[in-house]
Enzyme design. Structure first.
Site, PDB file in Angstrom:
ATOM      1  N   TYR A  44      -8.140   0.988  18.419  1.00 19.13           N
ATOM      2  CA  TYR A  44      -9.074   0.124  18.194  1.00 19.13           C
ATOM      3  C   TYR A  44      -8.867  -2.094  18.082  1.00 19.13           C
ATOM      4  N   SER A  64     -22.480  -8.019   4.749  1.00 19.65           N
ATOM      5  CA  SER A  64     -23.208  -9.343   4.834  1.00 19.65           C
ATOM      6  C   SER A  64     -21.601  -9.719   4.409  1.00 19.65           C
ATOM      7  N   GLY A  88      -1.450   7.755   0.672  1.00 24.48           N
ATOM      8  CA  GLY A  88      -1.132   7.707   1.699  1.00 24.48           C
ATOM      9  C   GLY A  88      -0.435   7.803   2.477  1.00 24.48           C
ATOM     10  N   ARG A 140      -2.479  -2.328  -5.847  1.00 18.87           N
ATOM     11  CA  ARG A 140      -3.472  -3.238  -6.881  1.00 18.87           C
ATOM     12  C   ARG A 140      -3.366  -1.843  -8.052  1.00 18.87           C
ATOM     13  N   PHE A 182     -14.143   0.976   6.410  1.00 18.68           N
ATOM     14  CA  PHE A 182     -15.268   1.433   5.720  1.00 18.68           C
ATOM     15  C   PHE A 182     -15.846   0.952   7.335  1.00 18.68           C
ATOM     16  N   GLY A 212       2.004   3.011  -2.259  1.00 16.64           N
ATOM     17  CA  GLY A 212       1.304   4.271  -3.655  1.00 16.64           C
ATOM     18  C   GLY A 212       0.798   5.759  -3.142  1.00 16.64           C
ATOM     19  N   GLY A 219       0.933  -1.153   0.219  1.00 15.76           N
ATOM     20  CA  GLY A 219      -0.159  -0.016  -0.155  1.00 15.76           C
ATOM     21  C   GLY A 219       1.045   1.205  -0.393  1.00 15.76           C
TER      22      GLY A 219
HETATM   23  C1  HXC Z   1     -20.864  -1.904   3.622  1.00 17.35           C
HETATM   24  C2  HXC Z   1     -19.646  -2.870   1.833  1.00 17.35           C
HETATM   25  C3  HXC Z   1     -19.306  -1.458   1.361  1.00 17.35           C
HETATM   26  C4  HXC Z   1     -19.870  -0.097   2.305  1.00 17.35           C
HETATM   27  C5  HXC Z   1     -18.061  -2.441   0.090  1.00 17.35           C
HETATM   28  N1  HXC Z   1     -19.112  -3.561   0.592  1.00 17.35           N
HETATM   29  N2  HXC Z   1     -18.145  -1.333   1.112  1.00 17.35           N
HETATM   30  N3  HXC Z   1     -20.471  -3.022   2.972  1.00 17.35           N
HETATM   31  N4  HXC Z   1     -20.628  -0.747   3.219  1.00 17.35           N
HETATM   32  N5  HXC Z   1     -19.215   0.724   2.669  1.00 17.35           N
HETATM   33  C6  HXC Z   1     -19.045  -4.630   0.472  1.00 17.35           C
HETATM   34  C7  HXC Z   1     -19.840  -4.621  -1.292  1.00 17.35           C
HETATM   35  O1  HXC Z   1     -21.417  -4.982  -1.088  1.00 17.35           O
HETATM   36  C8  HXC Z   1     -19.498  -6.649  -0.813  1.00 17.35           C
HETATM   37  O2  HXC Z   1     -20.433  -6.801  -0.122  1.00 17.35           O
HETATM   38  C9  HXC Z   1     -18.573  -6.156  -0.569  1.00 17.35           C
HETATM   39  O3  HXC Z   1     -17.847  -5.407   0.834  1.00 17.35           O
HETATM   40  C10 HXC Z   1     -17.355  -6.364  -1.486  1.00 17.35           C
HETATM   41  O4  HXC Z   1     -16.900  -5.374  -2.466  1.00 17.35           O
HETATM   42  P1  HXC Z   1     -15.649  -5.113  -3.027  1.00 17.35           P
HETATM   43  O5  HXC Z   1     -16.500  -3.208  -3.447  1.00 17.35           O
HETATM   44  O6  HXC Z   1     -16.015  -5.777  -4.646  1.00 17.35           O
HETATM   45  O7  HXC Z   1     -14.135  -5.327  -2.426  1.00 17.35           O
HETATM   46  P2  HXC Z   1     -13.299  -4.707  -2.717  1.00 17.35           P
HETATM   47  O8  HXC Z   1     -13.485  -3.812  -4.228  1.00 17.35           O
HETATM   48  O9  HXC Z   1     -12.664  -5.996  -2.764  1.00 17.35           O
HETATM   49  O10 HXC Z   1     -12.607  -3.726  -2.326  1.00 17.35           O
HETATM   50  C11 HXC Z   1     -12.192  -3.821  -0.930  1.00 17.35           C
HETATM   51  C12 HXC Z   1     -12.876  -2.388   0.423  1.00 17.35           C
HETATM   52  C13 HXC Z   1     -12.375  -1.291  -0.617  1.00 17.35           C
HETATM   53  C14 HXC Z   1     -12.809  -2.707   1.400  1.00 17.35           C
HETATM   54  C15 HXC Z   1     -14.458  -2.525  -0.019  1.00 17.35           C
HETATM   55  O11 HXC Z   1     -13.169  -0.129  -0.103  1.00 17.35           O
HETATM   56  C16 HXC Z   1     -11.089  -1.102  -1.009  1.00 17.35           C
HETATM   57  O12 HXC Z   1     -10.114  -1.326  -1.559  1.00 17.35           O
HETATM   58  N6  HXC Z   1     -10.418   0.155   0.380  1.00 17.35           N
HETATM   59  C17 HXC Z   1      -9.332  -0.059   0.482  1.00 17.35           C
HETATM   60  C18 HXC Z   1      -8.952   1.527   0.754  1.00 17.35           C
HETATM   61  C19 HXC Z   1      -8.636   1.788   1.906  1.00 17.35           C
HETATM   62  O13 HXC Z   1      -9.982   0.843   2.676  1.00 17.35           O
HETATM   63  N7  HXC Z   1      -7.927   2.455   2.251  1.00 17.35           N
HETATM   64  C20 HXC Z   1      -8.969   3.264   3.997  1.00 17.35           C
HETATM   65  C21 HXC Z   1      -7.735   2.803   4.982  1.00 17.35           C
HETATM   66  S1  HXC Z   1      -8.538   3.265   6.964  1.00 17.35           S
HETATM   67  P3  HXC Z   1     -21.746  -7.999  -0.782  1.00 17.35           P
HETATM   68  O14 HXC Z   1     -22.515  -8.517  -0.386  1.00 17.35           O
HETATM   69  O15 HXC Z   1     -22.970  -6.200  -1.325  1.00 17.35           O
HETATM   70  O16 HXC Z   1     -20.843  -8.971  -2.303  1.00 17.35           O
HETATM   71  C22 HXC Z   1      -8.097   2.302   7.925  1.00 17.35           C
HETATM   72  C23 HXC Z   1      -7.822   2.445   9.469  1.00 17.35           C
HETATM   73  C24 HXC Z   1      -8.497   4.276   9.641  1.00 17.35           C
HETATM   74  O17 HXC Z   1      -7.985   1.149   7.574  1.00 17.35           O
HETATM   75  C25 HXC Z   1      -8.758   4.603  10.927  1.00 17.35           C
HETATM   76  C26 HXC Z   1      -9.213   6.200  10.787  1.00 17.35           C
HETATM   77  C27 HXC Z   1      -8.956   6.055  12.188  1.00 17.35           C
HETATM   78  P1  NAP Z   2      -4.745   4.637   1.758  1.00 18.87           P
HETATM   79  O1  NAP Z   2      -3.977   5.505   1.160  1.00 18.87           O
HETATM   80  O2  NAP Z   2      -6.192   3.952   1.787  1.00 18.87           O
HETATM   81  O3  NAP Z   2      -3.787   3.196   2.412  1.00 18.87           O
HETATM   82  C1  NAP Z   2      -4.520   1.850   1.968  1.00 18.87           C
HETATM   83  C2  NAP Z   2      -3.668   0.895   1.001  1.00 18.87           C
HETATM   84  O4  NAP Z   2      -3.809  -0.599   0.837  1.00 18.87           O
HETATM   85  C3  NAP Z   2      -3.300   1.514  -0.451  1.00 18.87           C
HETATM   86  O5  NAP Z   2      -2.867   1.898  -1.032  1.00 18.87           O
HETATM   87  C4  NAP Z   2      -4.219   0.316  -1.252  1.00 18.87           C
HETATM   88  O6  NAP Z   2      -3.811   0.679  -2.873  1.00 18.87           O
HETATM   89  C5  NAP Z   2      -3.409  -0.558  -0.425  1.00 18.87           C
HETATM   90  N1  NAP Z   2      -4.532  -2.018  -0.772  1.00 18.87           N
HETATM   91  C6  NAP Z   2      -5.663  -2.149  -0.401  1.00 18.87           C
HETATM   92  N2  NAP Z   2      -6.645  -3.306  -0.619  1.00 18.87           N
HETATM   93  C7  NAP Z   2      -5.326  -3.995  -0.773  1.00 18.87           C
HETATM   94  C8  NAP Z   2      -4.439  -5.326  -1.558  1.00 18.87           C
HETATM   95  N3  NAP Z   2      -6.275  -5.769  -1.603  1.00 18.87           N
HETATM   96  N4  NAP Z   2      -3.463  -5.240  -2.389  1.00 18.87           N
HETATM   97  C9  NAP Z   2      -2.954  -5.015  -2.268  1.00 18.87           C
HETATM   98  N5  NAP Z   2      -2.536  -3.437  -1.773  1.00 18.87           N
HETATM   99  C10 NAP Z   2      -4.522  -3.175  -1.289  1.00 18.87           C
HETATM  100  O7  NAP Z   2      -5.318   4.674   3.338  1.00 18.87           O
HETATM  101  P2  NAP Z   2      -3.970   5.578   4.773  1.00 18.87           P
HETATM  102  O8  NAP Z   2      -4.804   6.043   5.495  1.00 18.87           O
HETATM  103  O9  NAP Z   2      -2.545   5.765   4.265  1.00 18.87           O
HETATM  104  O10 NAP Z   2      -3.611   3.368   5.671  1.00 18.87           O
HETATM  105  C11 NAP Z   2      -2.674   3.829   5.876  1.00 18.87           C
HETATM  106  C12 NAP Z   2      -2.569   1.989   7.320  1.00 18.87           C
HETATM  107  O11 NAP Z   2      -2.356   3.298   8.064  1.00 18.87           O
HETATM  108  C13 NAP Z   2      -3.703   0.584   7.151  1.00 18.87           C
HETATM  109  O12 NAP Z   2      -3.336   0.064   7.859  1.00 18.87           O
HETATM  110  C14 NAP Z   2      -4.159   1.871   7.707  1.00 18.87           C
HETATM  111  O13 NAP Z   2      -5.904   0.821   8.606  1.00 18.87           O
HETATM  112  C15 NAP Z   2      -3.983   2.440   8.984  1.00 18.87           C
HETATM  113  N6  NAP Z   2      -4.372   3.840  10.138  1.00 18.87           N
HETATM  114  C16 NAP Z   2      -4.992   4.577   9.086  1.00 18.87           C
HETATM  115  C17 NAP Z   2      -5.435   5.581   9.817  1.00 18.87           C
HETATM  116  C18 NAP Z   2      -5.465   7.310   8.963  1.00 18.87           C
HETATM  117  O14 NAP Z   2      -5.926   7.988  10.320  1.00 18.87           O
HETATM  118  N7  NAP Z   2      -5.106   7.850   8.214  1.00 18.87           N
HETATM  119  C19 NAP Z   2      -5.832   5.301  11.399  1.00 18.87           C
HETATM  120  C20 NAP Z   2      -5.460   3.862  12.321  1.00 18.87           C
HETATM  121  C21 NAP Z   2      -4.599   3.348  11.046  1.00 18.87           C
HETATM  122  P3  NAP Z   2      -4.400  -0.202  -3.947  1.00 18.87           P
HETATM  123  O15 NAP Z   2      -6.269   0.334  -3.946  1.00 18.87           O
HETATM  124  O16 NAP Z   2      -3.540   0.238  -4.842  1.00 18.87           O
HETATM  125  O17 NAP Z   2      -4.021  -1.822  -3.315  1.00 18.87           O
END
Ligand code: HXC
Ligand code: NAP
Length: 284
Positions: free
Chosen positions: A149, A107, A20, A41, A99, A18, A16
């Site tokens: 958490y 689901s 944040g 990805r 999310f 690329g 990841g």
């Molecule tokens: C409910 C959801 C949803 C949502 C997806 N789904 N988003 N359900 N609410 N917001 C459900 C879909 O409906 C589907 O179920 C299943 O999840 C898979 O969805 P896809 O879109 O096919 O998944 P995918 O393409 O693999 O994408 C994965 C993802 C996506 C997690 C859903 O958001 C992603 O790629 N995220 C990567 C980056 C990221 O999340 N960054 C944040 C990290 S911050 P059904 O049943 O409909 O098939 C972090 C900590 C932060 O981790 C803490 C802050 C303080």
């Molecule tokens: P982000 O930019 O969305 O980073 C998530 C990264 O994970 C993206 O670069 C994404 O790249 C990669 N990723 C997602 N699914 C993947 C997969 N299946 N295979 C390979 N790579 C994948 O969010 P961020 O806030 O910088 O988060 C970075 C880390 O910090 C995470 O572990 C998060 O839980 C943690 N964190 C963040 C916060 C915050 O406040 N920002 C707080 C607590 C913890 P692709 O989409 O290109 O795959």
């Protein structure tokens, strides 16, 4: 804060990397002398970030495409990176998915999507590299990014909370088991650090963002360089005696949430006067 050769010639893989926080850590590692591979990805994004950061720092940055949920892709990614940069010294498990949602709306596929990235992806990357380090009789370091958490649990982000807890347990377990091979594993629990990926999924409105800020005693969000510096220390040889640790960098958020009486922050000075009168009046 650091010598510019702190990470000189270390090969670091950041999943990841690329976007944040992964991108910010990558930039800092490069400034401190490392060569870094970034993997996720979106290959076009990775390649443009690799080009930009490579030109800015004069270090090697290599982009490798992989979905960490798929073990074969993880093996291929590590082969690919080692073919281009040489043996990997440090793995940063930073890739994540998350999310906010009431859990009863999710689901099983939604659970799988997040747990696949955060828990299984971290296991696959750690296992693949750990096996290589052990068979080569070579030391290695793993740093995983979790969340505050991870140790308390949290509603509304349950798939992530389960997975981050698993990553903390993986880290502690292997710190015990693999210490004899010279492998160190640590975790960082960040409080809120603004990134596009997290904000778009977790803090979609200013009102929600303000709620989170109000839980941070230091009254602000984290700055990326603060986390990048902590990560640099934990992957460097200067932290050689630290393993199995969970380090919070959260402006006091965890401490605030753990103290039930901290809600009294909302009591005004005039209300405290009334409370004190009532409290003293009830004595004896
Ligand atoms: C409910 C959801 C949803 C949502 C997806 N789904 N988003 N359900 N609410 N917001 C459900 C879909 O409906 C589907 O179920 C299943 O999840 C898979 O969805 P896809 O879109 O096919 O998944 P995918 O393409 O693999 O994408 C994965 C993802 C996506 C997690 C859903 O958001 C992603 O790629 N995220 C990567 C980056 C990221 O999340 N960054 C944040 C990290 S911050 P059904 O049943 O409909 O098939 C972090 C900590 C932060 O981790 C803490 C802050 C303080
Ligand atoms: P982000 O930019 O969305 O980073 C998530 C990264 O994970 C993206 O670069 C994404 O790249 C990669 N990723 C997602 N699914 C993947 C997969 N299946 N295979 C390979 N790579 C994948 O969010 P961020 O806030 O910088 O988060 C970075 C880390 O910090 C995470 O572990 C998060 O839980 C943690 N964190 C963040 C916060 C915050 O406040 N920002 C707080 C607590 C913890 P692709 O989409 O290109 O795959």
């Amino acid at each position: 804060m650091f010598r510019t050769d702190l990470l000189k010639d270390k090969v670091i893989l950041v999943t990841g990397g690329g976007s944040g926080l992964g991108r910010s850590m990558t930039e800092r590692f490069l400034q401190l002398g490392a060569n870094v591979a970034i993997a996720s990805r979106r290959i076009e994004l990775l390649q443009s970030v690799a080009k930009e950061l490579g030109e800015a720092t004069g270090r090697q940055v290599y982009a490798s495409q992989a979905d960490v949920r798929i073990p074969e892709q993880v093996t291929h990614m590590i082969d690919d990176v080692e073919a281009h940069l040489g043996p990997i010294d440090v793995l940063v498990n930073n890739a994540a998915g998350n999310f906010i949602s009431p859990t009863e709306r999710l689901s099983h596929r939604a659970f799988d999507a997040v747990m696949g990235i955060v828990l299984h992806g971290t296991v696959y990357c750690t296992l693949e590299l750990g096996k290589r380090w052990i068979s080569r009789n070579r030391a290695g370091t793993v740093l995983s990014i979790v969340a505050t958490y991870a140790t308390t649990g949290s509603g509304y982000v349950v798939p992530s909370a389960i997975s981050k807890a698993g990553v903390v347990t993986l880290t502690k377990s292997l710190a015990g088991e693999w210490g004899k091979y010279g492998i160190r594993l640590n975790t960082i629990a960040p409080g809120p650090f603004p990134t596009e990926g997290a904000w778009s999924r977790l803090m979609p409105t200013e009102a929600i963002e303000a709620l989170f800020k109000s839980q941070v005693p230091l009254g602000r969000m984290g700055e990326h360089r603060e986390l990048a510096n902590l990560a640099s220390y934990l992957v460097s040889d200067e932290s050689a005696f630290i393993t199995g640790a969970l380090v919070h960098i959260d402006g006091g958020e965890s401490a605030w949430n753990a103290g039930g009486f901290n809600v009294l922050d909302q009591v005004t000075a005039a209300q405290w006067d009334e409370l004190e009168t009532a409290r003293r009046g009830s004595k004896g």
